[in-house]
Design an enzyme around this catalytic site. Structure first.
Site, PDB file in Angstrom:
ATOM      1  N   ASP A 214      34.065  69.479  49.475  1.00  0.00           N
ATOM      2  CA  ASP A 214      34.932  70.684  50.126  1.00  0.00           C
ATOM      3  C   ASP A 214      34.652  71.780  49.781  1.00  0.00           C
ATOM      4  O   ASP A 214      33.619  72.237  48.959  1.00  0.00           O
ATOM      5  CB  ASP A 214      36.369  70.214  49.429  1.00  0.00           C
ATOM      6  CG  ASP A 214      37.213  69.018  49.749  1.00  0.00           C
ATOM      7  OD1 ASP A 214      36.719  68.793  51.098  1.00  0.00           O
ATOM      8  OD2 ASP A 214      37.992  68.654  49.220  1.00  0.00           O
TER       9      ASP A 214
ATOM     10  N   TYR B 155      30.258  61.981  39.721  1.00  0.00           N
ATOM     11  CA  TYR B 155      30.624  63.255  39.659  1.00  0.00           C
ATOM     12  C   TYR B 155      30.973  63.927  38.143  1.00  0.00           C
ATOM     13  O   TYR B 155      31.165  63.029  37.527  1.00  0.00           O
ATOM     14  CB  TYR B 155      31.989  63.331  40.665  1.00  0.00           C
ATOM     15  CG  TYR B 155      31.874  63.074  42.070  1.00  0.00           C
ATOM     16  CD1 TYR B 155      31.693  64.422  42.870  1.00  0.00           C
ATOM     17  CD2 TYR B 155      31.707  62.197  42.682  1.00  0.00           C
ATOM     18  CE1 TYR B 155      31.535  64.530  44.054  1.00  0.00           C
ATOM     19  CE2 TYR B 155      31.761  62.167  43.796  1.00  0.00           C
ATOM     20  CZ  TYR B 155      31.645  63.095  44.894  1.00  0.00           C
ATOM     21  OH  TYR B 155      31.369  63.032  46.151  1.00  0.00           O
TER      22      TYR B 155
END
Length: 266
Positions: free
Chosen positions: A58, A116
């Site tokens: 994003d 992540y």
């Protein structure tokens, strides 16, 4: 592509600071990471395909190892792609490795796992050197409660509650292999690292927001388990901001040949 030249596919490892981009995926009239890479690659080979990335990060999300493939008929070795692309990219994007893979290779079909990490800055004041690369939380956090809460994420579960309303996928079962929450070398920083087979839209940021809300007492312990059981987004915490999130690494089942530089030399 012309039929008289052999098609080759190149796999890139790409790192970027996402603060300046409207996410990974190319969009009309928006500056994106994929768009910048497309332009740099076509500066070396105007007939090259558009890039295919593993993760659609994003706006504001960073990457240490985004895996990217593209097709070309240019006879350029991996070292040539790494060094040749650099002058055509902004300073906030770096191609750090290249390798040859089979023609038509799409890294999305070869993912074993993704990792992540999310950086939380526990401070009542801003740090200009971390601005845009962490979520500053002024509240005192109960680290032990957050670690205990995080353990409920491990294993295979239906994570439908841990996604944004924009994610319309019907298959929402995911497996998380490892979850850790530890201080960084800077004691003000708390780092959440999660390894899983797949992630949904904003899944990692919802996990972080939920753990932080448990850590500062806004949610009772057991919120993660409640979300996994009920599938309801409303029982979870806030969605953490994007700037603390990094795509740390992606493991593939085919890393290609003739990679440059060697992993140990970077």
């Amino acid at each position: 592509m012309t039929d008289d030249t052999e098609l080759q596919t190149v796999l890139l490892d790409v790192a970027y600071d996402g603060a300046s981009f409207h996410g990974w995926a190319r969009q009309p009239n928006q500056r994106t990471v994929a768009g910048e890479l497309d332009g740099a690659i076509r500066a070396l080979d105007p007939r090259a395909s558009l890039v295919r990335g593993v993760s659609r990060t994003d706006t504001g999300v960073h990457a240490l190892q985004q895996r990217v493939a593209f097709d070309t008929t240019a006879s350029i070795p991996p070292r040539g792609w790494v060094l040749g692309l650099s002058p055509h990219l902004p300073d906030c994007i770096a191609v750090v490795r290249a390798a040859k893979v089979v023609a038509g290779y799409d890294p999305r079909d070869h993912v074993i796992d993704k990792t992540y990490r999310y950086v939380i800055l526990q401070s009542s004041v801003k740090d200009p050197f971390l601005q845009g690369r962490c979520w500053r939380v002024a509240d005192r956090l109960n680290h032990e409660s957050m670690r205990e809460e995080a353990q409920s994420l491990l294993g295979t579960h239906d994570f439908r509650a841990f996604r944004s309303s924009l994610d319309e996928r019907t298959q929402t079962t995911r497996t998380l292999f490892a979850v850790s929450l530890e201080p960084a070398s800077d004691p003000r920083q708390l780092v959440l690292t999660v390894k899983g087979d797949r992630f949904m839209h904003r899944m990692m940021r919802i996990i972080v927001g939920t753990l932080v809300d448990v850590g500062r007492g806004r949610l009772a312990p057991g919120a993660v388990r409640s979300g996994l059981t009920s599938g309801e987004r409303r029982v979870l915490g806030i969605t953490a901001p994007p700037e603390g999130l990094f795509l740390q690494s992606v493991t593939l089942d085919d890393e290609g040949l003739d990679g440059w530089p060697d992993r140990d030399e970077r």
